[in-house]
Write a protein that holds these residues in place. Structure first.
Motif, PDB file in Angstrom:
ATOM      1  N   ASP A  12       0.919  -1.136   0.033  1.00 43.82           N
ATOM      2  CA  ASP A  12      -0.097   0.106  -0.179  1.00 43.82           C
ATOM      3  C   ASP A  12       0.927   1.296  -0.052  1.00 43.82           C
ATOM      4  N   LYS A  13       0.417   2.529  -0.309  1.00 51.52           N
ATOM      5  CA  LYS A  13       0.921   3.605  -0.262  1.00 51.52           C
ATOM      6  C   LYS A  13       1.314   3.761   1.410  1.00 51.52           C
ATOM      7  N   PRO A  14       2.878   4.117   1.413  1.00 52.51           N
ATOM      8  CA  PRO A  14       3.413   4.206   2.696  1.00 52.51           C
ATOM      9  C   PRO A  14       2.634   5.533   3.629  1.00 52.51           C
ATOM     10  N   VAL A  15       2.424   5.325   4.917  1.00 48.83           N
ATOM     11  CA  VAL A  15       1.862   6.163   5.907  1.00 48.83           C
ATOM     12  C   VAL A  15       2.796   6.331   6.847  1.00 48.83           C
ATOM     13  N   LYS A  16       3.223   7.581   7.333  1.00 43.35           N
ATOM     14  CA  LYS A  16       4.130   7.938   8.155  1.00 43.35           C
ATOM     15  C   LYS A  16       3.330   7.541   9.537  1.00 43.35           C
ATOM     16  N   VAL A  17       3.951   6.786  10.495  1.00 46.05           N
ATOM     17  CA  VAL A  17       3.562   6.636  11.762  1.00 46.05           C
ATOM     18  C   VAL A  17       4.598   6.889  12.975  1.00 46.05           C
ATOM     19  N   ALA A  18       4.322   7.884  13.839  1.00 46.19           N
ATOM     20  CA  ALA A  18       5.433   8.118  14.869  1.00 46.19           C
ATOM     21  C   ALA A  18       4.707   7.545  15.975  1.00 46.19           C
ATOM     22  N   LEU A  19       5.414   6.773  16.672  1.00 47.20           N
ATOM     23  CA  LEU A  19       5.203   6.105  18.201  1.00 47.20           C
ATOM     24  C   LEU A  19       6.529   5.608  18.599  1.00 47.20           C
ATOM     25  N   GLU A  20       6.406   5.432  20.035  1.00 43.98           N
ATOM     26  CA  GLU A  20       7.658   4.477  20.576  1.00 43.98           C
ATOM     27  C   GLU A  20       7.183   3.252  21.040  1.00 43.98           C
ATOM     28  N   LEU A  21       8.057   2.152  20.705  1.00 45.56           N
ATOM     29  CA  LEU A  21       7.704   0.853  20.868  1.00 45.56           C
ATOM     30  C   LEU A  21       8.964   0.425  21.799  1.00 45.56           C
ATOM     31  N   PRO A  22       8.579  -0.435  22.913  1.00 40.99           N
ATOM     32  CA  PRO A  22       9.512  -1.264  23.530  1.00 40.99           C
ATOM     33  C   PRO A  22      10.517  -1.884  22.752  1.00 40.99           C
ATOM     34  N   ALA A  23      11.755  -1.993  23.232  1.00 40.70           N
ATOM     35  CA  ALA A  23      12.853  -2.538  22.215  1.00 40.70           C
ATOM     36  C   ALA A  23      12.456  -3.950  21.996  1.00 40.70           C
ATOM     37  N   ALA A  24      11.988  -4.527  22.995  1.00 39.37           N
ATOM     38  CA  ALA A  24      11.738  -6.102  22.940  1.00 39.37           C
ATOM     39  C   ALA A  24      10.497  -6.217  21.997  1.00 39.37           C
ATOM     40  N   LEU A  25       9.453  -5.338  21.921  1.00 38.99           N
ATOM     41  CA  LEU A  25       8.449  -5.379  20.648  1.00 38.99           C
ATOM     42  C   LEU A  25       8.997  -5.119  19.382  1.00 38.99           C
ATOM     43  N   HIS A  26       9.756  -4.079  19.408  1.00 36.98           N
ATOM     44  CA  HIS A  26      10.426  -3.825  18.035  1.00 36.98           C
ATOM     45  C   HIS A  26      11.380  -5.030  17.601  1.00 36.98           C
ATOM     46  N   ARG A  27      12.028  -5.626  18.373  1.00 39.18           N
ATOM     47  CA  ARG A  27      12.682  -7.138  18.078  1.00 39.18           C
ATOM     48  C   ARG A  27      11.928  -7.959  17.487  1.00 39.18           C
ATOM     49  N   ASP A  28      10.794  -8.172  18.418  1.00 34.69           N
ATOM     50  CA  ASP A  28       9.827  -9.200  17.874  1.00 34.69           C
ATOM     51  C   ASP A  28       9.211  -8.775  16.770  1.00 34.69           C
ATOM     52  N   LEU A  29       8.889  -7.975  16.455  1.00 40.93           N
ATOM     53  CA  LEU A  29       8.154  -7.223  15.154  1.00 40.93           C
ATOM     54  C   LEU A  29       9.237  -7.323  14.121  1.00 40.93           C
ATOM     55  N   THR A  30      10.550  -7.088  14.132  1.00 46.20           N
ATOM     56  CA  THR A  30      11.479  -7.306  13.175  1.00 46.20           C
ATOM     57  C   THR A  30      11.595  -8.687  12.776  1.00 46.20           C
ATOM     58  N   GLU A  31      11.818  -9.672  13.884  1.00 42.17           N
ATOM     59  CA  GLU A  31      11.673 -11.102  13.438  1.00 42.17           C
ATOM     60  C   GLU A  31      10.369 -11.604  12.980  1.00 42.17           C
ATOM     61  N   TYR A  32       9.249 -11.167  13.263  1.00 42.38           N
ATOM     62  CA  TYR A  32       8.084 -11.566  12.645  1.00 42.38           C
ATOM     63  C   TYR A  32       8.096 -11.224  11.365  1.00 42.38           C
ATOM     64  N   GLY A  33       8.404  -9.998  10.793  1.00 41.21           N
ATOM     65  CA  GLY A  33       8.589  -9.600   9.652  1.00 41.21           C
ATOM     66  C   GLY A  33       9.702 -10.123   8.656  1.00 41.21           C
ATOM     67  N   ARG A  34      10.643 -10.740   9.216  1.00 38.60           N
ATOM     68  CA  ARG A  34      11.472 -11.532   8.498  1.00 38.60           C
ATOM     69  C   ARG A  34      10.954 -13.041   8.360  1.00 38.60           C
ATOM     70  N   LEU A  35      10.311 -13.733   9.393  1.00 42.24           N
ATOM     71  CA  LEU A  35       9.598 -14.844   9.035  1.00 42.24           C
ATOM     72  C   LEU A  35       8.594 -14.682   7.930  1.00 42.24           C
ATOM     73  N   LEU A  36       7.754 -13.685   8.021  1.00 42.73           N
ATOM     74  CA  LEU A  36       6.756 -13.538   7.112  1.00 42.73           C
ATOM     75  C   LEU A  36       7.084 -13.402   5.470  1.00 42.73           C
ATOM     76  N   ALA A  37       8.339 -12.963   5.543  1.00 38.03           N
ATOM     77  CA  ALA A  37       8.898 -12.575   4.268  1.00 38.03           C
ATOM     78  C   ALA A  37       9.175 -13.850   3.457  1.00 38.03           C
ATOM     79  N   GLU A  38       9.397 -14.911   4.252  1.00 37.32           N
ATOM     80  CA  GLU A  38       9.810 -16.313   3.743  1.00 37.32           C
ATOM     81  C   GLU A  38      11.113 -16.179   2.862  1.00 37.32           C
ATOM     82  N   GLY A  39      12.076 -15.689   3.584  1.00 39.55           N
ATOM     83  CA  GLY A  39      13.329 -15.477   2.849  1.00 39.55           C
ATOM     84  C   GLY A  39      13.660 -14.401   1.828  1.00 39.55           C
TER      85      GLY A  39
END
Length: 71
Positions: A12-39
């Motif tokens: 979709d068209k990118p939307v700018k989002v400004a929020l603060e995430l706990p570092a652990a949640l950011h790491r989990d989201l990063t890992e989820y994005g890696r797994l979802l990308a299937e390589g």
């Protein structure tokens, strides 16, 4: 492939989002994005937030029940 709750993320068209995430949640989201990308190219955490929230809302039975009782 892990069975993840989210399916493919719409390009979709990118939307700018400004929020603060706990570092652990950011790491989990990063890992989820890696797994979802299937390589493929990992999906950035910001692109996961909206689909995750939509999925959460659509599967929250308490929310659906409360919404029906209001309307």
């Amino acid at each position: 492939m892990a069975k993840l709750k989210l399916g493919p993320i719409a390009d979709d068209k990118p939307v700018k989002v400004a929020l603060e995430l706990p570092a652990a949640l950011h790491r989990d989201l990063t890992e989820y994005g890696r797994l979802l990308a299937e390589g493929g190219e990992p999906i950035e955490p910001a692109k996961l937030i909206v689909p995750m929230l939509e999925r959460f809302i659509s599967t929250d039975r308490g929310f659906a029940k409360a919404r029906r009782s209001i309307g």
